[in-house]
Design an enzyme around this catalytic site. Structure first.
Site, short mmCIF file in Angstrom:
data_model
loop_
_atom_site.label_atom_id
_atom_site.label_comp_id
_atom_site.label_asym_id
_atom_site.label_seq_id
_atom_site.Cartn_x
_atom_site.Cartn_y
_atom_site.Cartn_z
N LYS A 186 0.85 -1.02 0.43
CA LYS A 186 0.00 0.07 0.16
C LYS A 186 1.10 1.67 -0.19
O LYS A 186 2.05 1.34 -0.06
CB LYS A 186 -1.07 -0.10 1.18
CG LYS A 186 -1.75 -1.19 1.54
CD LYS A 186 -2.74 -1.54 0.23
CE LYS A 186 -3.54 -2.72 -0.53
NZ LYS A 186 -3.98 -3.27 1.08
C1 LIG Z 1 -4.88 -4.44 1.73
C2 LIG Z 1 -6.68 -4.63 1.74
C3 LIG Z 1 -7.09 -4.16 2.14
C4 LIG Z 1 -7.07 -5.21 4.08
O1 LIG Z 1 -5.65 -4.83 5.09
P1 LIG Z 1 -4.90 -5.70 5.06
O2 LIG Z 1 -4.01 -4.53 5.49
O3 LIG Z 1 -4.09 -6.74 4.53
O4 LIG Z 1 -5.85 -6.50 5.95
C5 LIG Z 1 -8.94 -4.21 2.89
N1 LIG Z 1 -9.60 -4.26 1.56
C6 LIG Z 1 -8.95 -3.97 0.47
C7 LIG Z 1 -9.55 -3.62 -0.90
C8 LIG Z 1 -7.86 -4.21 0.41
O5 LIG Z 1 -6.60 -3.87 -0.92
#
Ligand SMILES: *Cc1c(COP(=O)(O)O)cnc(C)c1O
Length: 385
Positions: A186
């Site tokens: 991210k």
């Molecule tokens: C990455 C992601 C999540 C969850 O995040 P984590 O930190 O990996 O638990 C939820 N929704 C979307 C669309 C994501 O890309």
């Protein structure tokens, strides 16, 4: 990772990030200390959010948001058919049912008209996803929510640093809460990590309690007289969803680079957009809602595999041979066995199916060089023939 391999996404860690974590390790608090609050304040400042509650990952953030929204058994939650599993699973964590909404086949964003057609007496909430970093039509979602008294929880895991015409994603101008993830792919990372933003003080307070076992220490909120400073009460069922000071030290350091990271992602995306105009059968994902600015979590393209005469797996493998790692975001959630077992119709979402059939995420991360983009486009041109 070898220099000549380009993953679809990866973190950017500098020496000052490492130094920040080392400093936190020498501090008095490894968790539940002052760095958590500092990270929350910095994120609030960056997004124009009134309240931020940081948690251990983005999935926990979604669970917490559903819980404090009061969702539970018998409730239905509208979620896009094309998203990461966690967007739908969070409804299940609280005993509610996700109701899948089709997406636009070009942008992959939730189809608000389809959402409106699915609202029934049990519908309590909607969780739109800013897929790839492109904001959904938030004013339209808000209007729908106001008509039917729905809670709006933005899954903004892709959209840290994205803007609409009149808001920053995370300021909750059009929603009750927004959630973020700080997974390494991210925009900024804490290793694992997440946060919920909200403009509503009551939700913020409930999120803080939910993050730590449902424990209440605020003397004003206690039901019984406090016998001493050790005293706490549990009023609701919470979890240990806390984030550590080590993670928040990394997050604080990373946040100082957010603007630069997002700007670089946009530059690289613009370069892809321009170079890909010469590659037939490949088209960047539609821009989405007018007036919005994507934070480009992903750079996704539609590929006409049928016209090219090669299945996607063959293209993915050929690119891999050239050191270029791609991904598919995402498999439509209603096709998952867990959800078909619960009655989801895997064929009921033509927009999601069409989007999924041709989608491919190309490498995009801020440490990429212009030449890396050129190399990806050259490889794609070679592989597609
Ligand atoms: C990455 C992601 C999540 C969850 O995040 P984590 O930190 O990996 O638990 C939820 N929704 C979307 C669309 C994501 O890309």
């Amino acid at each position: 990772m070898a220099d000549d391999i380009l993953p679809y996404g990866r973190q950017w860690i500098d020496e000052d990030d490492i130094a920040a974590v080392v400093e936190a390790l020498r501090g008095a608090y490894l968790t539940t200390g002052p760095t958590v609050a500092r990270f929350e304040a910095a994120l609030a400042e960056a997004l124009g959010a009134a309240h931020v509650v940081a948690v251990c990952n983005g999935t926990a953030a979604l669970h917490a948001a559903c819980a404090v929204a009061g969702l539970g058994p018998g409730d239905e939650v509208l979620v896009p058919a094309l998203t990461f599993l966690a967007t739908a699973n969070c409804a299940r964590y609280v005993g509610a049912e996700p109701v899948f909404v089709d997406v636009d086949p070009r942008s992959g964003l939730i189809d608000v008209e389809h959402a409106a057609s699915l609202v029934g007496p049990k519908t309590r909430a909607i969780i739109p996803v800013h897929l790839n970093g492109r904001p959904v039509d938030l004013p339209a979602i808000r209007a729908l929510a106001d008509r039917h008294d729905l809670v709006v929880i933005e899954d903004a895991a892709h959209a840290l640093g994205a803007q609409t015409a009149d808001s920053t994603i995370g300021d909750c101008r059009y929603s009750d809460m927004a959630i973020f993830s700080f997974h390494p792919v991210k925009h900024v990372t804490t290793g694992e990590g997440g946060a919920i933003t909200t403009a509503k003080p009551k939700l913020a307070a409930a999120l803080e309690v939910f993050r730590s076992h449902g424990m209440v220490r605020d003397p004003a909120l206690l039901r019984h007289a406090s016998p001493g400073p050790w005293y706490y009460e549990q009023h609701t069922l919470g979890y240990n969803y806390r984030i550590t000071d080590l993670q928040c030290a990394l997050g604080l350091s990373q946040l100082t680079k957010l603007d630069r990271f997002v700007a670089r992602r946009r530059e690289l995306a613009a370069r892809y957009d321009q170079l890909l105009t010469t590659v037939s059968g490949v088209e960047p994902v539609a821009v989405g809602t007018a007036g919005t600015r994507s934070a480009y979590h992903l750079y996704a393209v539609h590929v006409d595999f049928a016209a090219i005469g090669q299945p996607r797996a063959q293209v993915v493998a050929a690119l891999r041979e050239l050191g270029i790692l791609t991904q598919v975001h995402y498999i439509p959630v209603p096709t998952q066995p867990y959800y078909t077992d619960r009655g989801a119709d895997p064929l009921g979402y033509p927009g999601a199916t069409a989007y999924y059939e041709g989608i491919l995420s190309l490498p995009l991360f801020p440490a990429m060089r212009d030449e890396d983009v050129d190399r990806v486009v050259a490889a794609l041109t070679q592989v597609l023939g």
